[in-house]
Scaffold this active site. Sequence first.
Site, PDB file in Angstrom:
ATOM      1  N   TYR A  33       0.801  -1.221   0.000  1.00 11.84           N
ATOM      2  CA  TYR A  33       0.000   0.000   0.000  1.00 11.84           C
ATOM      3  C   TYR A  33       0.835   1.273   0.000  1.00 11.84           C
ATOM      4  O   TYR A  33       0.287   2.380   0.046  1.00 11.84           O
ATOM      5  CB  TYR A  33      -0.978   0.022   1.177  1.00 11.84           C
ATOM      6  CG  TYR A  33      -0.338  -0.162   2.550  1.00 11.84           C
ATOM      7  CD1 TYR A  33       0.534   0.774   3.067  1.00 11.84           C
ATOM      8  CD2 TYR A  33      -0.643  -1.266   3.324  1.00 11.84           C
ATOM      9  CE1 TYR A  33       1.107   0.613   4.321  1.00 11.84           C
ATOM     10  CE2 TYR A  33      -0.081  -1.450   4.579  1.00 11.84           C
ATOM     11  CZ  TYR A  33       0.796  -0.494   5.070  1.00 11.84           C
ATOM     12  OH  TYR A  33       1.367  -0.655   6.316  1.00 11.84           O
ATOM     13  N   CYS A 289      -3.175  18.945  11.535  1.00 12.27           N
ATOM     14  CA  CYS A 289      -3.680  19.690  10.380  1.00 12.27           C
ATOM     15  C   CYS A 289      -4.944  19.060   9.809  1.00 12.27           C
ATOM     16  O   CYS A 289      -5.819  19.765   9.300  1.00 12.27           O
ATOM     17  CB  CYS A 289      -2.605  19.785   9.305  1.00 12.27           C
ATOM     18  SG  CYS A 289      -1.970  18.175   8.734  1.00 12.27           S
ATOM     19  N   CYS A 295      -5.351  24.167   6.433  1.00 14.72           N
ATOM     20  CA  CYS A 295      -4.101  23.419   6.538  1.00 14.72           C
ATOM     21  C   CYS A 295      -2.983  24.235   5.890  1.00 14.72           C
ATOM     22  O   CYS A 295      -3.070  25.461   5.832  1.00 14.72           O
ATOM     23  CB  CYS A 295      -4.235  22.020   5.923  1.00 14.72           C
ATOM     24  SG  CYS A 295      -4.613  21.999   4.168  1.00 14.72           S
ATOM     25  N   CYS A 310       2.756  19.391   0.917  1.00 11.84           N
ATOM     26  CA  CYS A 310       2.347  18.429   1.942  1.00 11.84           C
ATOM     27  C   CYS A 310       2.954  17.077   1.605  1.00 11.84           C
ATOM     28  O   CYS A 310       3.219  16.772   0.432  1.00 11.84           O
ATOM     29  CB  CYS A 310       0.820  18.336   1.970  1.00 11.84           C
ATOM     30  SG  CYS A 310       0.138  17.040   3.043  1.00 11.84           S
ATOM     31  N   ASP A 311       3.143  16.258   2.621  1.00 11.02           N
ATOM     32  CA  ASP A 311       3.675  14.910   2.426  1.00 11.02           C
ATOM     33  C   ASP A 311       2.782  14.084   1.510  1.00 11.02           C
ATOM     34  O   ASP A 311       3.247  13.177   0.831  1.00 11.02           O
ATOM     35  CB  ASP A 311       3.817  14.236   3.797  1.00 11.02           C
ATOM     36  CG  ASP A 311       4.353  12.819   3.701  1.00 11.02           C
ATOM     37  OD1 ASP A 311       5.301  12.610   2.925  1.00 11.02           O
ATOM     38  OD2 ASP A 311       3.835  11.929   4.385  1.00 11.02           O
ATOM     39  N   CYS A 352     -21.139  19.457   4.854  1.00 14.78           N
ATOM     40  CA  CYS A 352     -20.198  19.357   5.971  1.00 14.78           C
ATOM     41  C   CYS A 352     -20.347  20.539   6.922  1.00 14.78           C
ATOM     42  O   CYS A 352     -20.237  20.384   8.142  1.00 14.78           O
ATOM     43  CB  CYS A 352     -18.767  19.292   5.440  1.00 14.78           C
ATOM     44  SG  CYS A 352     -18.424  17.847   4.420  1.00 14.78           S
ATOM     45  N   CYS A 355     -22.827  19.900   9.517  1.00 18.77           N
ATOM     46  CA  CYS A 355     -22.669  18.649  10.268  1.00 18.77           C
ATOM     47  C   CYS A 355     -22.531  18.931  11.759  1.00 18.77           C
ATOM     48  O   CYS A 355     -21.804  19.849  12.167  1.00 18.77           O
ATOM     49  CB  CYS A 355     -21.435  17.905   9.759  1.00 18.77           C
ATOM     50  SG  CYS A 355     -21.108  16.360  10.628  1.00 18.77           S
ATOM     51  N   CYS A 365      -8.677  15.498   5.925  1.00 18.09           N
ATOM     52  CA  CYS A 365      -7.637  15.880   4.967  1.00 18.09           C
ATOM     53  C   CYS A 365      -8.200  16.023   3.554  1.00 18.09           C
ATOM     54  O   CYS A 365      -8.947  15.150   3.087  1.00 18.09           O
ATOM     55  CB  CYS A 365      -6.523  14.849   4.982  1.00 18.09           C
ATOM     56  SG  CYS A 365      -5.139  15.281   3.906  1.00 18.09           S
TER      57      CYS A 365
END
Length: 431
Positions: A33, A289, A295, A310-311, A352, A355, A365
């Site tokens: 993965y 984050c 973020c 970002c990673d 959202c 929510c 994310c």
Amino acid sequence: MPNFPPNVSGRVQPPYHLLAKPAGAACNLSCKYCFFLSKEALYPHDNHLMDEMTLETYLDQLMACSAGPEVEVAWQGGEPMLRGLHFYQRSVELAERYRKPHQTVRHTIQTNGTLVTNEWATFFRDNEYLVGLSIDGPRKLHDTYRIDKKGGGTFDEVVRAWECLRKHDVDVNVVCTIHAANADHGLEVYRFFRDELGARYIQFIPIVERANPDTIAAANRGWDGHRGIDRPLYKQEGNLVTERTVRPEQFGAFLIEIFDEWVTRDVGEVFVTTFDVALASWLGEHHLCIVAPTCGRSLTLEHTGDVYSCDHYVEPGYRLGNIHDQHLSTLVASEQQRRFGRAKSDTLPTYCRKCPVLFACYGECPRNRFLDTPDGEAGLNYLCAGYKAFFLHIKEPMAVMARLLQLGRFADEIIGMPQSAKDELLRRAIG
């Protein structure tokens, strides 16, 4: 090396975190993965090892534009230990040279553990490294996807590393991914870490591998091919997911199963990052984050000096520049990076925003926001159903623990607390 001013923008830099990749995407394992293996395709003619000039430039700039008293030097991969022990010894020396008088340096590394030796462990201990060790549960669950180059399981080597690090009193945490193989075994995984390994700090990371109709077949075969052959460069594109990806409902059930045991016996003894972060959200704080309203403060440095937003976005469209050409402070504060950070809030669907647990995740994310909402708006998080089930399930115990902390008491008082006492705490909080 170029002598940039510490902050060419003239502004005070807000806090940020940088993950550095000293060996790029290179790894001695072939975890099915691990889509980061495909990032080798970004540097096809490179040896994937950070040179000393880049190391020194990075640490000089990091110390210069870090405002806080603690500066974290964080290494990840690929497998960062492939860079060799001397590299890290040198990094400690350079960090000490360039840190400001008021700064302390915290060294961290994320590793698969297979290269750990007594010499490495002694170095980690002597320099107060925090080591994150990747392990996905008991042997059968771990060895499903975390395999070596020959396709063999790595469980024995990782447990050997855990025992070596513990023997040398290294500060070591468990990092466990949640995927199709272990997602239905939450308590088994948690109890293995708690009872057999004796772990007290555990981080769970859901595996979500995106793909589109053109890439899904190759993605399902895994990311462990030969340097870009028979595998696409992984990008945050598409609304399909691999067979290894955890299902949203599985993800929520995994967390709920563990939480229900943790909250009755392990609060204050075992620290699960997801639960700690959720408790902070109930207190109005955002310590990661992924659960913050915006973020953009967690960036990545590749072995070449290239900086990415970002990673999870190490791909051409998110490259900000190179520290050999522009100072790190300029890249962190760039308009491109500010737009990246604001987009999390700007693209949040109306569904959202309405929510009841918005405060606990803020859409999580952006890399996972590729579904449509029930009313057809784009941008719903793939894991939404799991997160929502989890947050609604824990809302009362989280409110109780948050209230205890607000009163200057301890969260672990919830263990064994009668329901009537919980109700009274909440009644007074509402009042």
